[in-house]
Design a protein around this motif. Sequence first.
Motif, PDB file in Angstrom:
ATOM      1  N   LYS A  83       3.397  13.115  -8.709  1.00 47.22           N
ATOM      2  CA  LYS A  83       2.359  12.769  -9.680  1.00 47.22           C
ATOM      3  C   LYS A  83       2.858  13.020 -11.101  1.00 47.22           C
ATOM      4  O   LYS A  83       2.658  12.196 -11.997  1.00 47.22           O
ATOM      5  CB  LYS A  83       1.096  13.583  -9.405  1.00 47.22           C
ATOM      6  N   THR A  92       1.959   3.252 -12.896  1.00 44.47           N
ATOM      7  CA  THR A  92       0.763   3.309 -12.080  1.00 44.47           C
ATOM      8  C   THR A  92       1.167   3.739 -10.679  1.00 44.47           C
ATOM      9  O   THR A  92       1.943   3.054 -10.016  1.00 44.47           O
ATOM     10  CB  THR A  92       0.075   1.938 -12.027  1.00 44.47           C
ATOM     11  N   HIS A  94       0.262   5.379  -6.742  1.00 44.91           N
ATOM     12  CA  HIS A  94      -0.731   5.512  -5.677  1.00 44.91           C
ATOM     13  C   HIS A  94      -0.050   6.122  -4.463  1.00 44.91           C
ATOM     14  O   HIS A  94       1.066   5.738  -4.111  1.00 44.91           O
ATOM     15  CB  HIS A  94      -1.313   4.145  -5.313  1.00 44.91           C
ATOM     16  N   THR A  95      -0.706   7.105  -3.841  1.00 38.39           N
ATOM     17  CA  THR A  95      -0.171   7.748  -2.640  1.00 38.39           C
ATOM     18  C   THR A  95      -0.961   7.296  -1.429  1.00 38.39           C
ATOM     19  O   THR A  95      -2.186   7.420  -1.384  1.00 38.39           O
ATOM     20  CB  THR A  95      -0.234   9.287  -2.752  1.00 38.39           C
ATOM     21  N   GLU A  96      -0.259   6.781  -0.442  1.00 41.13           N
ATOM     22  CA  GLU A  96      -0.870   6.347   0.817  1.00 41.13           C
ATOM     23  C   GLU A  96      -0.565   7.397   1.883  1.00 41.13           C
ATOM     24  O   GLU A  96       0.594   7.598   2.258  1.00 41.13           O
ATOM     25  CB  GLU A  96      -0.308   4.997   1.240  1.00 41.13           C
ATOM     26  N   ARG A 131       4.714   6.426  -1.203  1.00 39.40           N
ATOM     27  CA  ARG A 131       4.434   6.433  -2.635  1.00 39.40           C
ATOM     28  C   ARG A 131       4.591   5.015  -3.186  1.00 39.40           C
ATOM     29  O   ARG A 131       5.635   4.391  -3.024  1.00 39.40           O
ATOM     30  CB  ARG A 131       5.409   7.349  -3.361  1.00 39.40           C
ATOM     31  N   GLU A 159      -3.460  13.574  -0.453  1.00 37.67           N
ATOM     32  CA  GLU A 159      -3.609  12.256  -1.079  1.00 37.67           C
ATOM     33  C   GLU A 159      -3.438  12.309  -2.592  1.00 37.67           C
ATOM     34  O   GLU A 159      -3.149  11.291  -3.222  1.00 37.67           O
ATOM     35  CB  GLU A 159      -4.982  11.670  -0.742  1.00 37.67           C
ATOM     36  N   ASN A 160      -3.604  13.501  -3.168  1.00 40.34           N
ATOM     37  CA  ASN A 160      -3.518  13.630  -4.621  1.00 40.34           C
ATOM     38  C   ASN A 160      -2.198  14.269  -5.041  1.00 40.34           C
ATOM     39  O   ASN A 160      -1.231  13.590  -5.341  1.00 40.34           O
ATOM     40  CB  ASN A 160      -4.705  14.434  -5.137  1.00 40.34           C
TER      41      ASN A 160
END
Length: 245
Positions: A83, A92, A94-96, A131, A159-160
């Motif tokens: 992060k 931008t 995003h974590t899956e 990621r 997830e964060n």
Amino acid sequence: MGKFERIYHDLARDIDEGKYKVGDLLPSEKMLTEKYAVSRETARKALAILTDRGYIQRIMGKGSLVVDHKRYSIPVSSLVSYKEFAESASKTAHTELISIEEGILPPVPFQPLAVKEEVTSIPVTHIIRVRHMDGIPAIIDYDYIAKSVVPTIPQRAAENSLYQYFEEELNLSITSSAKQITVEPATPNDAKYLNLHAGEYVAVTTSITVLEDGTAFQYTISRHRADKFRYLDFAHRRQNIPESE
């Protein structure tokens, strides 16, 4: 290597080396079929991979336009969370979350890094995450967190940001990480989650992260798309110090 892969690698290399610059048009499908003696479908497949990798944009009636294709720079010597890295790179992110489950630490990948302790038979929370950067899957992280230090990990933390959870909620003091970097052929999982093709490679960072008291608690295997990253470090030459007389 298949014919379409050869075309892809040749064109990607030419773009990386500056033969084709941003705004240039690549050879047409017809030109590629003649140059490589392949079918139009094979040429189209190679161009599709270049599109997936962010090298080109296909424009109807115009052709394959080279676009700004940048690699994300990862500082090898810095210990930052994904992060933090994404925010510093102004990307931008995003974590899956693929899975989170209990297990035992696999010993083999981490043995070369182990110095003070054997890293075998350690109960861990095993987390697999993909990621995404700017909408493109770029990294698969396999994290193993020692349950002796972190008994449970909520899904929201996975997830964060695990580091935010470790430091801000558990008050853990993270100080260092030993790393090794290798280049390996893409596995079926790499192909599945990172949208790779046969014959491609990934950069693999294996690390052991340590707390202030010397406790190793996080073991990570990060598999990076080789076309999306470069690794940066700064080295200082040791100065010769004259011996005392």
